[in-house]
Motif scaffolding. Structure first.
Motif, mmCIF file in Angstrom:
data_model
loop_
_atom_site.group_PDB
_atom_site.id
_atom_site.type_symbol
_atom_site.label_atom_id
_atom_site.label_comp_id
_atom_site.label_asym_id
_atom_site.label_seq_id
_atom_site.Cartn_x
_atom_site.Cartn_y
_atom_site.Cartn_z
ATOM 1 N N LEU A 1 -3.809 -9.206 13.881
ATOM 2 C CA LEU A 1 -5.371 -9.268 13.662
ATOM 3 C C LEU A 1 -6.082 -7.651 13.799
ATOM 4 O O LEU A 1 -7.134 -7.351 13.334
ATOM 5 C CB LEU A 1 -6.054 -10.145 14.810
ATOM 6 N N GLU A 2 -5.285 -6.902 14.266
ATOM 7 C CA GLU A 2 -5.794 -5.480 13.920
ATOM 8 C C GLU A 2 -5.207 -4.599 12.842
ATOM 9 O O GLU A 2 -5.691 -3.547 12.354
ATOM 10 C CB GLU A 2 -5.110 -4.525 15.233
ATOM 11 N N LEU A 3 -4.292 -5.313 11.993
ATOM 12 C CA LEU A 3 -3.693 -4.845 10.820
ATOM 13 C C LEU A 3 -4.833 -4.823 9.356
ATOM 14 O O LEU A 3 -5.428 -5.536 9.319
ATOM 15 C CB LEU A 3 -2.632 -5.478 10.101
ATOM 16 N N ARG A 4 -4.904 -3.651 8.914
ATOM 17 C CA ARG A 4 -5.867 -3.339 7.763
ATOM 18 C C ARG A 4 -5.138 -4.403 6.793
ATOM 19 O O ARG A 4 -6.059 -4.857 5.929
ATOM 20 C CB ARG A 4 -5.871 -1.932 7.486
ATOM 21 N N ASP A 5 -4.091 -4.370 6.279
ATOM 22 C CA ASP A 5 -3.479 -4.925 5.195
ATOM 23 C C ASP A 5 -2.730 -6.085 5.491
ATOM 24 O O ASP A 5 -1.742 -5.827 6.761
ATOM 25 C CB ASP A 5 -2.724 -3.931 4.397
ATOM 26 N N ALA A 6 -2.476 -7.093 4.990
ATOM 27 C CA ALA A 6 -1.513 -8.301 5.399
ATOM 28 C C ALA A 6 -0.048 -7.822 5.149
ATOM 29 O O ALA A 6 0.395 -7.154 4.287
ATOM 30 C CB ALA A 6 -1.970 -9.365 4.209
ATOM 31 N N SER A 7 0.724 -8.312 6.099
ATOM 32 C CA SER A 7 2.192 -8.108 6.070
ATOM 33 C C SER A 7 2.798 -9.492 6.228
ATOM 34 O O SER A 7 2.359 -10.639 6.842
ATOM 35 C CB SER A 7 2.657 -7.273 6.876
ATOM 36 N N PRO A 8 4.184 -9.693 5.809
ATOM 37 C CA PRO A 8 4.717 -11.192 5.977
ATOM 38 C C PRO A 8 4.603 -11.293 7.272
ATOM 39 O O PRO A 8 4.397 -12.658 7.809
ATOM 40 C CB PRO A 8 6.178 -10.787 5.593
ATOM 41 N N ARG A 9 5.088 -10.537 8.270
ATOM 42 C CA ARG A 9 4.949 -10.854 9.824
ATOM 43 C C ARG A 9 3.676 -10.997 10.407
ATOM 44 O O ARG A 9 3.551 -12.245 11.244
ATOM 45 C CB ARG A 9 5.528 -9.516 10.625
ATOM 46 N N ALA A 10 2.754 -10.395 9.889
ATOM 47 C CA ALA A 10 1.236 -10.632 10.281
ATOM 48 C C ALA A 10 0.584 -12.194 9.915
ATOM 49 O O ALA A 10 0.351 -12.892 10.747
ATOM 50 C CB ALA A 10 0.255 -9.712 9.869
ATOM 51 N N VAL A 11 1.207 -12.474 8.556
ATOM 52 C CA VAL A 11 0.719 -13.634 8.193
ATOM 53 C C VAL A 11 1.560 -14.788 8.886
ATOM 54 O O VAL A 11 0.725 -16.036 9.004
ATOM 55 C CB VAL A 11 0.908 -13.934 6.401
ATOM 56 N N GLU A 12 2.676 -14.651 9.118
ATOM 57 C CA GLU A 12 3.489 -15.567 9.974
ATOM 58 C C GLU A 12 3.146 -15.796 11.152
ATOM 59 O O GLU A 12 2.844 -17.041 11.744
ATOM 60 C CB GLU A 12 4.992 -15.027 9.753
ATOM 61 N N ALA B 1 -11.120 -23.139 18.688
ATOM 62 C CA ALA B 1 -11.953 -22.867 17.700
ATOM 63 C C ALA B 1 -12.122 -21.277 17.481
ATOM 64 O O ALA B 1 -12.158 -20.813 16.153
ATOM 65 C CB ALA B 1 -13.119 -23.562 17.837
ATOM 66 N N TRP B 2 -12.346 -20.643 18.645
ATOM 67 C CA TRP B 2 -12.614 -19.214 18.390
ATOM 68 C C TRP B 2 -11.231 -18.349 17.775
ATOM 69 O O TRP B 2 -11.556 -17.430 17.067
ATOM 70 C CB TRP B 2 -13.169 -18.678 19.655
ATOM 71 N N ASP B 3 -10.174 -18.738 18.210
ATOM 72 C CA ASP B 3 -8.997 -18.224 17.717
ATOM 73 C C ASP B 3 -9.027 -18.342 16.105
ATOM 74 O O ASP B 3 -8.627 -17.659 15.268
ATOM 75 C CB ASP B 3 -7.890 -18.793 18.385
ATOM 76 N N VAL B 4 -9.195 -19.542 15.713
ATOM 77 C CA VAL B 4 -9.088 -20.184 14.418
ATOM 78 C C VAL B 4 -10.058 -19.279 13.467
ATOM 79 O O VAL B 4 -9.788 -18.709 12.560
ATOM 80 C CB VAL B 4 -9.454 -21.574 14.273
ATOM 81 N N ALA B 5 -11.364 -19.034 13.788
ATOM 82 C CA ALA B 5 -12.368 -18.366 13.531
ATOM 83 C C ALA B 5 -12.027 -16.986 13.277
ATOM 84 O O ALA B 5 -11.974 -16.322 12.156
ATOM 85 C CB ALA B 5 -13.817 -18.355 14.278
ATOM 86 N N GLU B 6 -11.365 -16.139 14.363
ATOM 87 C CA GLU B 6 -11.013 -14.995 14.161
ATOM 88 C C GLU B 6 -9.687 -14.781 13.011
ATOM 89 O O GLU B 6 -9.883 -13.782 12.275
ATOM 90 C CB GLU B 6 -10.332 -14.531 15.547
ATOM 91 N N ILE B 7 -8.812 -15.751 13.293
ATOM 92 C CA ILE B 7 -7.769 -15.469 12.252
ATOM 93 C C ILE B 7 -8.235 -15.910 10.610
ATOM 94 O O ILE B 7 -8.001 -15.109 9.620
ATOM 95 C CB ILE B 7 -6.889 -16.786 12.474
ATOM 96 N N PHE B 8 -9.308 -16.894 10.572
ATOM 97 C CA PHE B 8 -9.910 -16.925 9.103
ATOM 98 C C PHE B 8 -10.676 -15.688 8.889
ATOM 99 O O PHE B 8 -10.591 -15.230 7.590
ATOM 100 C CB PHE B 8 -10.760 -18.162 9.220
ATOM 101 N N GLU B 9 -11.524 -15.104 9.735
ATOM 102 C CA GLU B 9 -11.978 -13.673 9.372
ATOM 103 C C GLU B 9 -11.001 -12.654 8.643
ATOM 104 O O GLU B 9 -11.135 -11.919 7.826
ATOM 105 C CB GLU B 9 -12.760 -13.293 10.474
ATOM 106 N N LYS B 10 -9.829 -12.725 9.468
ATOM 107 C CA LYS B 10 -8.856 -11.631 9.024
ATOM 108 C C LYS B 10 -8.144 -12.077 7.738
ATOM 109 O O LYS B 10 -8.135 -11.281 6.635
ATOM 110 C CB LYS B 10 -7.687 -11.575 10.195
#
Length: 304
Positions: free
Chosen positions: A14-25, A38-47
Motif C-alpha cells: 500500500l506504500e508503493l507508488r507503482d503496482a508490482s506483481p508482489r504488491a498486487v498479490e 471493510a476499512w482494509d478493503v477500502a484502503e486496498i481499493f483506493e490503492k
C-alpha cells in the motif's frame, strides 16, 4: 507467522507508488482473507484505483494475472454496505473494465452488475457513489462480454434514470449517465424513452459545462441512429420495455430545472424528488437486483 507476513506484505504494497506483481498479490490475498474488514478493503481499493489511474495497461495486466476480477466483485458483495468501499469499489470496477473486454467479461460473469445496482440502491443519496457506479456501468456497457445486456435485464436503466434525476446538481453524474445511455443504446439496443429529456435537462442545469454538452450531443446522435437488429434490447420498447424499468411519461418541459441546482433536489415528505420526472407509479426503479456495493471512477468523476 504467515499472517504477520501477509500484513507486512500488504502494508508494504500500500506504500508503493507503482503496482508490482508482489504488491498486487498481497492485495489479492488480503481481499480474499476471511478476517479482512471493510476499512482494509477500502484502503486496498483506493490503492488499486490509484495504480489504475497511473498506468492503466500495466495495472490491468497485473490484476488479471492475480485473478483479481472476481475477488473485487466478491469484496463488493461482502463489504459494499460501507460507503467508502462502495465509492472506491465502483471506481476500481470502472478502471478494470476500461478498454478491457477480458476484465469486463469476467466481472460480468462474477455478478458485478448486480453488485453495482445494489450499491446504487443502498447509497442512493451519496453523489460520489452514484457517480462512480454510473462510470462503471458505462465502462461495462461499452465492452464485449454481455455487460450491456446484463445492465438492461437487471433493471440498470431505471437506476441510471434515478441517478440523473436525484443528482442533478452533480455534473459528473449527468455526463456519465448520458455516456452510459449512449452505449446501452448502441451496444444493447436499449429502449430510448426518456433519454432525450435527461440529456436536455442536464444541459439546462449546467449550461456552461462542455463535457455535458458533448455527452448530451453524443446521446442525441445515438437516439437518431437506427438500432441494429439482434441486440438484446431491440423490440423491447413499448409494452415489453417494462422489463427494463423505464420511467413513465415525463411532465412538460416547462418544469425543466425543477429546483435541483442547489444540492440534492428538495424532497417532500413522501420522499419524492422535486425534479423534472413525474412521481413514478409503484417505484419503477426498485427492479434492479439487490446485491451489495462498490465505487470509485475513471474518466470524468467528481472525486479528486
Amino acid at each position: 507467522g504467515r499472517m504477520a507476513a501477509g500484513v507486512a506484505g500488504l502494508e508494504e504494497a500500500l506504500e508503493l507508488r507503482d503496482a508490482s506483481p508482489r504488491a498486487v498479490e498481497a492485495c489479492a490475498a488480503a481481499l480474499s482473507g476471511s478476517d479482512t474488514d471493510a476499512w482494509d478493503v477500502a484502503e486496498i481499493f483506493e490503492k488499486l484505483r490509484e495504480w489504475l489511474r497511473r498506468d492503466l495497461g500495466v495495472t490491468q495486466k497485473l490484476l488479471s494475472e492475480a485473478n483479481l476480477q472476481a475477488t473485487i466483485v466478491d469484496s463488493l458483495r461482502r463489504h459494499g454496505d460501507n460507503l467508502e468501499v462502495a465509492r472506491l469499489g465502483a471506481g476500481v470496477v470502472a478502471g478494470c473494465c476500461q478498454r478491457s473486454n477480458h476484465n469486463a467479461e469476467i466481472m460480468v460473469a462474477a455478478g458485478v452488475v448486480q453488485e453495482l445496482l445494489g450499491l446504487m440502491d443502498r447509497h442512493r443519496s451519496d453523489t460520489l457513489a452514484q457517480d462512480n457506479a454510473c462510470v462503471a456501468l458505462w465502462r461495462l456497457a461499452e465492452r464485449h462480454g454481455g455487460g450491456a445486456e446484463a445492465i438492461l435485464l437487471q433493471g440498470g436503466l431505471a437506476q441510471l434514470f434515478r441517478a440523473a434525476e436525484e443528482h442533478g446538481h452533480n455534473p459528473f453524474v449527468q455526463v456519465n449517465v448520458c455516456m452510459a445511455f449512449e452505449r446501452l443504446l448502441s451496444r444493447g439496443g436499449a429502449p430510448s424513452d426518456g433519454m432525450l429529456e435527461v440529456a436536455n435537462r442536464a444541459v439546462q442545469l449546467h449550461p456552461s459545462n462542455m463535457q455535458i454538452k458533448r455527452g448530451a450531443q453524443r446521446l442525441r446522435e445515438a437516439l437518431e441512429t437506427p438500432v441494429p437488429a439482434g441486440l438484446p434490447g431491440a423490440g423491447l420498447a413499448g409494452a415489453g420495455g417494462k422489463a427494463f424499468g423505464r420511467p413513465p411519461a415525463q411532465r412538460s418541459p416547462s418544469s425543466s430545472a425543477g429546483g435541483v441546482g442547489s444540492g440534492g433536489g428538495g424532497k417532500d415528505a413522501a420522499g419524492s424528488s422535486s425534479c423534472s420526472w413525474q412521481r413514478p407509479s409503484a417505484g419503477w426503479w426498485a427492479q434492479g437486483g439487490g446485491g451489495s456495493g462498490g465505487s470509485g471512477s475513471s474518466g470524468s468523476s467528481s472525486s479528486s
